[in-house]
Design a protein around this motif. Structure first.
Motif, mmCIF file in Angstrom:
data_model
loop_
_atom_site.group_PDB
_atom_site.id
_atom_site.type_symbol
_atom_site.label_atom_id
_atom_site.label_comp_id
_atom_site.label_asym_id
_atom_site.label_seq_id
_atom_site.Cartn_x
_atom_site.Cartn_y
_atom_site.Cartn_z
ATOM 1 N N THR A 185 13.617 3.441 8.240
ATOM 2 C CA THR A 185 13.298 2.264 7.436
ATOM 3 C C THR A 185 11.908 2.451 6.856
ATOM 4 N N THR A 186 11.761 2.274 5.547
ATOM 5 C CA THR A 186 10.446 2.386 4.926
ATOM 6 C C THR A 186 9.698 1.066 5.061
ATOM 7 N N TYR A 187 8.401 1.117 4.772
ATOM 8 C CA TYR A 187 7.606 -0.107 4.828
ATOM 9 C C TYR A 187 8.073 -1.113 3.779
ATOM 10 N N GLY A 188 8.491 -0.627 2.634
ATOM 11 C CA GLY A 188 9.011 -1.530 1.612
ATOM 12 C C GLY A 188 10.283 -2.215 2.065
ATOM 13 N N GLU A 189 11.182 -1.457 2.650
ATOM 14 C CA GLU A 189 12.435 -2.027 3.166
ATOM 15 C C GLU A 189 12.151 -2.993 4.314
ATOM 16 N N LEU A 190 11.185 -2.647 5.152
ATOM 17 C CA LEU A 190 10.861 -3.500 6.295
ATOM 18 C C LEU A 190 10.321 -4.855 5.842
ATOM 19 N N ALA A 191 9.512 -4.868 4.802
ATOM 20 C CA ALA A 191 8.977 -6.132 4.292
ATOM 21 C C ALA A 191 10.103 -7.052 3.842
ATOM 22 N N VAL A 192 11.108 -6.483 3.174
ATOM 23 C CA VAL A 192 12.250 -7.285 2.727
ATOM 24 C C VAL A 192 13.043 -7.792 3.924
ATOM 25 N N THR A 238 1.279 -2.729 21.880
ATOM 26 C CA THR A 238 -0.045 -2.887 21.298
ATOM 27 C C THR A 238 -0.907 -1.631 21.350
ATOM 28 N N GLN A 239 -0.536 -0.654 22.187
ATOM 29 C CA GLN A 239 -1.300 0.585 22.248
ATOM 30 C C GLN A 239 -0.644 1.708 21.433
ATOM 31 N N THR A 240 0.563 1.474 20.956
ATOM 32 C CA THR A 240 1.268 2.531 20.224
ATOM 33 C C THR A 240 1.813 2.029 18.896
ATOM 34 N N LEU A 241 2.775 1.098 18.956
ATOM 35 C CA LEU A 241 3.469 0.702 17.731
ATOM 36 C C LEU A 241 2.554 -0.019 16.745
ATOM 37 N N LEU A 242 1.804 -1.012 17.195
ATOM 38 C CA LEU A 242 0.977 -1.783 16.261
ATOM 39 C C LEU A 242 -0.156 -0.958 15.641
ATOM 40 N N PRO A 243 -0.912 -0.159 16.418
ATOM 41 C CA PRO A 243 -1.935 0.674 15.774
ATOM 42 C C PRO A 243 -1.350 1.684 14.783
ATOM 43 N N THR A 244 -0.199 2.253 15.116
ATOM 44 C CA THR A 244 0.463 3.171 14.190
ATOM 45 C C THR A 244 0.852 2.445 12.907
ATOM 46 N N PHE A 245 1.341 1.226 13.063
ATOM 47 C CA PHE A 245 1.764 0.411 11.928
ATOM 48 C C PHE A 245 0.588 0.108 11.004
ATOM 49 N N VAL A 246 -0.528 -0.295 11.584
ATOM 50 C CA VAL A 246 -1.704 -0.641 10.785
ATOM 51 C C VAL A 246 -2.155 0.541 9.926
ATOM 52 N N MET A 292 0.818 -1.213 0.000
ATOM 53 C CA MET A 292 0.000 0.000 0.000
ATOM 54 C C MET A 292 0.853 1.265 0.000
ATOM 55 N N ALA A 293 1.945 1.254 0.755
ATOM 56 C CA ALA A 293 2.759 2.475 0.900
ATOM 57 C C ALA A 293 4.223 2.104 1.101
ATOM 58 N N PRO A 294 4.883 1.576 0.072
ATOM 59 C CA PRO A 294 6.243 1.069 0.241
ATOM 60 C C PRO A 294 7.276 2.131 0.606
ATOM 61 N N LYS A 295 7.053 3.377 0.222
ATOM 62 C CA LYS A 295 8.071 4.411 0.457
ATOM 63 C C LYS A 295 7.812 5.233 1.713
ATOM 64 N N ARG A 296 6.725 4.937 2.397
ATOM 65 C CA ARG A 296 6.416 5.671 3.621
ATOM 66 C C ARG A 296 7.311 5.175 4.757
ATOM 67 N N GLU A 297 7.741 6.090 5.633
ATOM 68 C CA GLU A 297 8.597 5.708 6.754
ATOM 69 C C GLU A 297 7.828 4.872 7.765
ATOM 70 N N ALA A 298 8.417 3.752 8.132
ATOM 71 C CA ALA A 298 7.825 2.902 9.162
ATOM 72 C C ALA A 298 8.450 3.196 10.516
ATOM 73 N N HIS A 358 4.228 6.537 11.305
ATOM 74 C CA HIS A 358 5.681 6.566 11.483
ATOM 75 C C HIS A 358 5.992 6.459 12.971
ATOM 76 N N SER A 359 6.728 5.421 13.375
ATOM 77 C CA SER A 359 7.114 5.234 14.776
ATOM 78 C C SER A 359 8.561 5.655 14.982
ATOM 79 N N VAL A 360 8.762 6.614 15.872
ATOM 80 C CA VAL A 360 10.103 7.046 16.251
ATOM 81 C C VAL A 360 10.462 6.296 17.531
ATOM 82 N N ILE A 361 11.433 5.403 17.432
ATOM 83 C CA ILE A 361 11.766 4.480 18.523
ATOM 84 C C ILE A 361 13.010 4.956 19.253
ATOM 85 N N THR A 362 12.944 4.980 20.575
ATOM 86 C CA THR A 362 14.110 5.331 21.385
ATOM 87 C C THR A 362 14.465 4.141 22.270
#
Length: 478
Positions: free
Chosen positions: A30-37, A200-208, A16-22, A212-216
């Motif tokens: 990392t983009t969604y396309g890169e993450l799938a690979v 499950t309250q932040t990363l997964l809903p954002t992913f769906v 759906m959005a391979p070039k969007r930042e994941a 874009h998740s900024v991880i520290t």
């Protein structure tokens, strides 16, 4: 796709959005396309290590994109992901690895163990690059186990709460209904991902939603404020201590928080002063109630009620129900509720009522459909967002050769919400000192579980049947 579980999510998002930042971590995205690979390559590498459908793959270390990659790759294979609390001692971690039967452990270099099939993040990138790109489509039902999350045991041993793909999916639906998540969300993931809420309250809903998740790697106030301004963070989850620290920062009044649409808080009751500090800045501060076993959302306070009902845990989530037992215990039912505990049918049976409602062990009251959590039936207390079960702490303390008996209770603490207070009765003729006892516990318990207050007593108050009267201990002045 034959995989109906989380393992298919990277590929569904990538088409759906391979070039969007994941994900963004330490300035690298990392983009969604890169993450799938990457997740496909990782799944093949795990398969080369012998991981098969139903096997367990554990992860140990601070927040890092590899956490999510390992989760999705594990689920591509129909295996079960076991995130471990990196704050635990080696003995505690080894117990959970053995109990779950983890076939592979992916870990940060700073958290090495003696696991026979361990993959260190030091060599992770080189190892990952050797994986095949050929698509995997293992048949996975949404009713299969997805996660085993260890919660401290009320009998002294942690229990592995099982969450299915369906539990996670329905919780995601509930969260997306309670919060108007958009595809342009930028989530700050600073709470530890081994906790169910950050995942499950932040990363997964954002992913769906394709956000874009900024991880520290951990919580740091200055870093949080910097990243909010740099990336235009729109929402985040935290526990009360995190939000109190943020509001106490000298940068609080001047920080640019204009991008933030909503803040989610859970894990423990939030002081009114903290809620007001955020509301005074015009920020939407929402609370919820739940447990690891409910994936975790059981109730949620939506933005429209966040001021009027401040202090409430909200109303039942859309796909779920909450009721109170005759004694006021909060009970939960719904598609987000765990099927039970890993390899523990006794604990599973005890956790549910005869008609199938999950017993939380918490006491509550309803007011106009809004739930207020007022006390706990269990002895568990929450310190800095971490569950602490006195039975586990008591077991460790009584292994000291000079201790005859101990009772541990939670007491209020200005910074952590609650901390442990241990009442220790020494063996006849023995001497126990607080500092020595803490040194003894250091390799046996995570730091947040070690009692801050230690009282040496000659006896403990008891009921007529001989049980220790913990309510009486809680009432004693510090």
């Amino acid at each position: 796709m034959r995989n109906a579980g989380l393992g298919s999510w990277p590929h569904r998002r990538a088409r759906m959005a391979p070039k969007r930042e994941a994900f963004t971590y330490d300035g690298s995205s990392t983009t969604y396309g890169e993450l799938a690979v990457r997740t496909t390559r990782l799944a093949w590498r795990l398969r080369e290590l012998g991981v098969r459908h139903g096997d367990r793959v554990a992860y140990l270390g601070p927040n890092h994109p590899s956490f999510a990659e390992t989760l999705f790759a594990t689920h591509q294979l129909g295996a079960v992901f076991v995130p471990l609390n990196f704050r635990l001692t080696p003995a505690e971690i080894n117990y959970q690895l053995a109990d779950s039967g983890a076939h592979v452990l992916v870990h940060a270099a700073s958290h090495a163990t003696g696991h026979p099939r361990a993959v260190s993040l030091d060599t992770y990138e080189e190892w990952l690059a050797g994986g095949a790109d050929e698509p995997l489509d293992e048949p996975v039902s949404i009713d299969e186990p997805a996660l085993v999350l260890y919660t401290s045991g009320t009998t002294g041993r942690p229990k592995g709460a099982v969450l299915s793909h369906a539990n996670l999916l329905w919780n995601t639906f509930n969260l997306m209904i309670g919060v108007d998540i958009a595809s342009d969300e930028v989530a700050l993931v600073a709470a530890p991902l081994f906790h169910v809420a950050a995942l499950t309250q932040t990363l997964l809903p954002t992913f769906v939603k394709g956000g874009h998740s900024v991880i520290t790697p951990g919580w740091d106030v200055a870093t949080c404020l910097d990243l909010v301004e740099e990336h235009g963070v729109t929402w985040m989850f935290g526990v009360s201590t995190m939000f109190a620290d943020l509001a106490a920062s000298p940068r609080w009044e001047s920080a640019d928080l204009s991008s933030v649409r909503v803040l989610l808080c859970g894990g423990a009751a939030v002081p009114d002063a903290v809620i007001r500090a955020y509301q005074d800045r015009g920020l939407v501060f929402c609370q919820g109630y739940g447990l690891t076993e409910t994936a975790p959302g059981a109730t949620f306070l939506e933005a429209s009620d966040s001021v009027r009902r401040a202090g409430s845990a909200g109303t039942c989530v859309f796909f779920g129900d909450v009721r109170l037992s005759d004694v006021g215990e909060i009970e939960v039912q719904g598609p987000n509720v765990t099927p039970g505990y890993w390899n523990d049918p006794v604990a599973t049976a005890a956790a549910f009522t005869e008609d199938g409602w999950f017993r939380t062990g918490d006491l509550g009251r309803f007011d106009g459909g809004h739930l207020y959590v007022v006390d706990r039936l269990k002895d568990m207390f929450i310190s800095g967002g971490e569950n602490v079960y006195p039975a586990e702490v008591e077991n460790a303390i009584t292994s000291h050769p000079d201790v005859a008996e101990v009772a541990v209770v939670g007491v209020p603490d200005q910074r952590w919400g609650e901390v442990g207070r241990a009442f220790v009765r020494p063996r006849d003729g023995a001497v126990v000192d607080a500092a020595g006892l803490r040194d003894f516990l250091a390799p046996r318990l995570a730091k947040y579980k070690i009692p801050v207050h230690v009282e040496v007593v000659s006896d403990l108050p008891r009921t007529g049947s001989g049980k220790v009267l913990k309510p009486a201990l809680r009432r004693l002045p510090l």
